[in-house]
Design an enzyme around this catalytic site. Structure first.
Site, PDB file in Angstrom:
ATOM      1  N   GLU A 122       0.828  -1.209   0.000  1.00 20.68           N
ATOM      2  CA  GLU A 122       0.000   0.000   0.000  1.00 20.68           C
ATOM      3  C   GLU A 122       0.861   1.257   0.000  1.00 20.68           C
ATOM      4  O   GLU A 122       0.544   2.238  -0.688  1.00 20.68           O
ATOM      5  CB  GLU A 122      -0.944  -0.006   1.198  1.00 20.68           C
ATOM      6  CG  GLU A 122      -1.966   1.106   1.171  1.00 20.68           C
ATOM      7  CD  GLU A 122      -2.950   0.998   0.022  1.00 20.68           C
ATOM      8  OE1 GLU A 122      -3.014   1.955  -0.788  1.00 20.68           O
ATOM      9  OE2 GLU A 122      -3.656  -0.015  -0.076  1.00 20.68           O
ATOM     10  N   GLU A 144       1.532   6.371  -7.070  1.00 19.88           N
ATOM     11  CA  GLU A 144       0.479   7.310  -7.458  1.00 19.88           C
ATOM     12  C   GLU A 144       0.946   8.755  -7.352  1.00 19.88           C
ATOM     13  O   GLU A 144       0.648   9.573  -8.226  1.00 19.88           O
ATOM     14  CB  GLU A 144      -0.768   7.098  -6.593  1.00 19.88           C
ATOM     15  CG  GLU A 144      -1.506   5.826  -6.938  1.00 19.88           C
ATOM     16  CD  GLU A 144      -2.755   5.621  -6.098  1.00 19.88           C
ATOM     17  OE1 GLU A 144      -3.009   6.419  -5.166  1.00 19.88           O
ATOM     18  OE2 GLU A 144      -3.476   4.662  -6.374  1.00 19.88           O
TER      19      GLU A 144
END
Length: 134
Positions: A80, A87
């Site tokens: 994560e 991102e």
């Protein structure tokens, strides 16, 4: 033989390398904190981590089971965090939509999904027999 001057002892300082390593830990902790403040998915992972640890304590897991659970939880968190970093970098270099930017984000999110599914399998193997009485 000359006598050394007496005075207050000079404080010992960590070597530069150790200070740099300590600073690196600080940067890493700041990164985890920033991700926790901004990423809703990490809130879910934090809640799931608390629940899994509580369940493990309740069930009295064996050492090898704790190893499997901790490695699984850590791997999901790592996936994560890497997804969050990917991102951010993609948004930085490609503020407008681009198919390759979209693919990079999708693949990074897919890595989180694969790791979460693998962790769920570990959870079923470790906790299943205790929860279903087998």
């Amino acid at each position: 033989m000359p006598v050394a001057e007496s005075g207050p002892p000079t404080p010992r300082r960590f070597p530069a390398l150790l200070r740099q390593r300590a600073a690196s830990f600080g940067h890493a902790l700041r990164g985890v904190g920033a991700a926790l403040r901004t990423e809703v998915h990490l809130w879910f992972h934090a809640a799931a981590t608390v629940a899994v640890v509580a369940l493990g304590l309740y069930c009295g897991l064996a050492r090898w089971e704790w190893v499997a659970v901790v490695l699984s939880v850590g791997a999901v968190w790592c996936a994560e965090l890497v997804n969050t970093a990917v991102e951010a970098v993609v948004d930085l270099v490609s503020p407008q939509y681009h198919p390759l930017a979209g693919r990079a984000k999708d693949v990074a999110a897919g890595a989180v999904l694969v790791m979460a599914l693998a962790a769920a399998v570990v959870g079923v193997v470790v906790f299943g027999p205790r929860l279903w009485g087998q």
